[in-house]
Design a protein around this motif. Structure first.
Motif, PDB file in Angstrom:
ATOM      1  N   ALA A   1       0.825  -1.208   0.000  1.00  0.00           N
ATOM      2  CA  ALA A   1       0.000   0.000   0.000  1.00  0.00           C
ATOM      3  C   ALA A   1       0.858   1.256   0.000  1.00  0.00           C
ATOM      4  O   ALA A   1       0.506   2.261  -0.626  1.00  0.00           O
ATOM      5  N   THR A   2       2.001   1.214   0.694  1.00  0.00           N
ATOM      6  CA  THR A   2       2.872   2.395   0.742  1.00  0.00           C
ATOM      7  C   THR A   2       3.497   2.689  -0.619  1.00  0.00           C
ATOM      8  O   THR A   2       4.021   3.784  -0.839  1.00  0.00           O
ATOM      9  N   LEU A   3       3.450   1.726  -1.525  1.00  0.00           N
ATOM     10  CA  LEU A   3       4.001   1.917  -2.867  1.00  0.00           C
ATOM     11  C   LEU A   3       2.947   2.370  -3.855  1.00  0.00           C
ATOM     12  O   LEU A   3       3.246   2.527  -5.043  1.00  0.00           O
ATOM     13  N   SER A   4       1.725   2.583  -3.386  1.00  0.00           N
ATOM     14  CA  SER A   4       0.595   2.834  -4.285  1.00  0.00           C
ATOM     15  C   SER A   4      -0.111   4.147  -3.974  1.00  0.00           C
ATOM     16  O   SER A   4      -1.181   4.159  -3.353  1.00  0.00           O
ATOM     17  N   PRO A   5       0.458   5.280  -4.389  1.00  0.00           N
ATOM     18  CA  PRO A   5      -0.227   6.555  -4.152  1.00  0.00           C
ATOM     19  C   PRO A   5      -1.541   6.675  -4.894  1.00  0.00           C
ATOM     20  O   PRO A   5      -2.387   7.498  -4.536  1.00  0.00           O
ATOM     21  N   SER A   6      -1.739   5.831  -5.916  1.00  0.00           N
ATOM     22  CA  SER A   6      -2.974   5.906  -6.700  1.00  0.00           C
ATOM     23  C   SER A   6      -4.174   5.321  -5.966  1.00  0.00           C
ATOM     24  O   SER A   6      -5.296   5.400  -6.470  1.00  0.00           O
ATOM     25  N   ILE A   7      -3.960   4.737  -4.792  1.00  0.00           N
ATOM     26  CA  ILE A   7      -5.090   4.189  -4.033  1.00  0.00           C
ATOM     27  C   ILE A   7      -6.125   5.275  -3.761  1.00  0.00           C
ATOM     28  O   ILE A   7      -7.324   5.038  -3.778  1.00  0.00           O
ATOM     29  N   GLY A   8      -5.664   6.496  -3.476  1.00  0.00           N
ATOM     30  CA  GLY A   8      -6.568   7.621  -3.289  1.00  0.00           C
ATOM     31  C   GLY A   8      -7.233   7.646  -1.926  1.00  0.00           C
ATOM     32  O   GLY A   8      -6.838   6.931  -1.005  1.00  0.00           O
ATOM     33  N   ASN A   9      -8.268   8.479  -1.816  1.00  0.00           N
ATOM     34  CA  ASN A   9      -8.929   8.704  -0.535  1.00  0.00           C
ATOM     35  C   ASN A   9     -10.230   7.924  -0.362  1.00  0.00           C
ATOM     36  O   ASN A   9     -10.885   8.054   0.672  1.00  0.00           O
ATOM     37  N   ASP A  10     -10.633   7.154  -1.352  1.00  0.00           N
ATOM     38  CA  ASP A  10     -11.891   6.427  -1.244  1.00  0.00           C
ATOM     39  C   ASP A  10     -11.869   5.515  -0.028  1.00  0.00           C
ATOM     40  O   ASP A  10     -11.031   4.601   0.087  1.00  0.00           O
ATOM     41  N   LEU A  11     -12.801   5.786   0.912  1.00  0.00           N
ATOM     42  CA  LEU A  11     -12.913   5.043   2.162  1.00  0.00           C
ATOM     43  C   LEU A  11     -11.596   5.013   2.935  1.00  0.00           C
ATOM     44  O   LEU A  11     -11.387   4.143   3.779  1.00  0.00           O
ATOM     45  N   ASP A  12     -10.717   5.958   2.626  1.00  0.00           N
ATOM     46  CA  ASP A  12      -9.410   6.036   3.299  1.00  0.00           C
ATOM     47  C   ASP A  12      -8.696   4.684   3.244  1.00  0.00           C
ATOM     48  O   ASP A  12      -8.146   4.212   4.251  1.00  0.00           O
ATOM     49  N   LEU A  13      -8.695   4.066   2.081  1.00  0.00           N
ATOM     50  CA  LEU A  13      -8.140   2.726   1.934  1.00  0.00           C
ATOM     51  C   LEU A  13      -6.651   2.664   2.240  1.00  0.00           C
ATOM     52  O   LEU A  13      -6.141   1.630   2.684  1.00  0.00           O
ATOM     53  N   GLN A  14      -5.932   3.754   1.997  1.00  0.00           N
ATOM     54  CA  GLN A  14      -4.507   3.759   2.321  1.00  0.00           C
ATOM     55  C   GLN A  14      -4.304   3.467   3.808  1.00  0.00           C
ATOM     56  O   GLN A  14      -3.504   2.610   4.195  1.00  0.00           O
ATOM     57  N   ARG A  15      -5.047   4.161   4.642  1.00  0.00           N
ATOM     58  CA  ARG A  15      -4.921   3.965   6.081  1.00  0.00           C
ATOM     59  C   ARG A  15      -5.499   2.604   6.498  1.00  0.00           C
ATOM     60  O   ARG A  15      -4.960   1.933   7.377  1.00  0.00           O
ATOM     61  N   THR A  16      -6.590   2.209   5.862  1.00  0.00           N
ATOM     62  CA  THR A  16      -7.195   0.912   6.162  1.00  0.00           C
ATOM     63  C   THR A  16      -6.219  -0.230   5.901  1.00  0.00           C
ATOM     64  O   THR A  16      -6.085  -1.148   6.713  1.00  0.00           O
ATOM     65  N   LEU A  17      -5.501  -0.168   4.783  1.00  0.00           N
ATOM     66  CA  LEU A  17      -4.565  -1.230   4.434  1.00  0.00           C
ATOM     67  C   LEU A  17      -3.295  -1.181   5.283  1.00  0.00           C
ATOM     68  O   LEU A  17      -2.757  -2.224   5.674  1.00  0.00           O
TER      69      LEU A  17
END
Length: 360
Positions: free
Chosen positions: A162-178
């Motif tokens: 996830a830390t390598l994927s800035p394209s995850i975006g803010n939808d449901l705050d998936l970056q933080r969720t993962l």
């Protein structure tokens, strides 16, 4: 029949008829102390620029208070089996409060930040509500993690990627969720004996110098590095770091956070205390204190110069602790239960098992 109860920001599974006296005082105490630290951390945020000490304390608290919540949430989610009753409680205990408070925080932010056109978006969690969305996803995937051969290593790999994927975006705050996922999965793997292990006297003794060392390291690190790695809401690229930093910092922060969580749990009282009963209402304190934390800046509470001095920091700390304590009390819970823990029995059909129980 068993019912799912959301007790604090950790989701708790217990028999529907279980009396309050049978609650585990240790976990209620830990959840209360953790939500106090959440409120204090938010209260310290406007004080960081003028104080290296406050910034160091802020970094240490953020290194373990949410991991502690998430680990406890995972521990109490072990019996989630996606049965109709538990899915219903997942909707009423997490999804509905998320919709209510996401809308409420957006409207409140329009006023306090003077952004009247700020849209209400249920896909972009605002402020505190990210945890409800994340917990919904984590709990829904619990049966999967219980069937994976190596759940924690897999969860760590997911967080590292996830830390390598800035394209995850803010939808449901998936970056933080993962990125926070490994803590939840770890909670699923823990057993009562693991918590008894960290509560031994030897661990308590060692926890004191460990926490002191953490504070010293944080004080040294404040002008040299960002504490945003502990927030787990950005990719490495978004933190202006090389890509390989992301996986490395995921493992480093996971290790640091686990050590500090163990120190925190080691000193959480195991016996019933004056604040033990408040542990059942920490979700209320968590969701409601944010309105005051946000509004305090709009109302100018941090404008006086004395607030940014040591005595001011102490007053702010005490005020935040008292506020969140009051918000966890029974009167507040009764007042807001319809939006934080709604029953909504009218909205669901009884499954066959429930109908047999009623008829019997």
């Amino acid at each position: 029949m068993r019912a799912v109860t959301t007790a604090g920001t950790g989701t708790e599974e217990r028999p529907a008829a279980q009396p309050a006296a049978r609650r585990d005082s240790f976990f209620d105490n830990a959840k209360y102390l953790a939500v106090v630290l959440v409120a204090i951390g938010h209260a310290w945020e406007p004080l960081r620029d003028g104080s290296r000490t406050v910034s160091a304390l802020y970094m240490v608290v953020y290194a373990f208070h949410m991991p502690a919540f998430i680990i406890v949430s995972g521990y109490f989610s072990r019996s989630f089996d996606a049965s109709p009753g538990r899915l219903r409680r997942l909707l009423t205990g997490l999804a509905l409060p998320y919709v209510v408070f996401e809308t409420a925080y957006t409207l409140f932010t329009r006023w306090t930040d003077q952004e009247p056109d700020r849209p209400i978006s249920l896909l972009d969690p605002l402020y505190l509500t990210w945890f409800l969305a994340a917990l919904f996803i984590w709990r829904l995937t619990t049966p999967l993690w219980q069937r994976v051969r190596w759940p924690l290593p897999v969860a760590l790999v997911v967080a590292m990627l996830a830390t390598l994927s800035p394209s995850i975006g803010n939808d449901l705050d998936l970056q933080r969720t993962l990125q926070f996922l490994p803590y939840f999965v770890l909670g699923l793997l823990l057993r009562p004996e693991h918590f008894r292990l960290v509560r031994r006297r030897a661990v308590r003794v060692v926890a004191v110098p460990v926490l002191a060392a953490a504070l010293a390291v944080a004080y040294w690190a404040v002008p040299r590095m960002t504490g945003a790695w502990f927030y787990h809401r950005d990719s490495a690229a978004e933190l202006d770091a090389p890509a390989w930093y992301g996986p490395l910092m995921t493992l480093a922060t996971f290790g640091c956070s686990l050590v500090l969580v163990a120190c925190f749990l080691a000193w959480a009282p195991g016996r019933r205390a004056w604040f033990t009963a408040l542990g059942a209402g920490t979700l209320y304190g968590y969701l409601l204190h944010g309105f005051v934390a946000q509004g305090s800046k709009f109302w100018g509470w941090y404008d006086p110069a004395w607030v940014h001095r040591p005595v001011g920091a102490l007053v702010v700390t005490a005020a935040a602790a008292l506020l969140v304590t009051a918000l966890c009390t029974s009167p507040v819970r009764r007042l807001f239960r319809s939006v934080v823990e709604p029953e909504m029995a009218w909205a669901f059909r009884r499954d066959g098992h429930e109908q047999r129980v009623v008829r019997g």
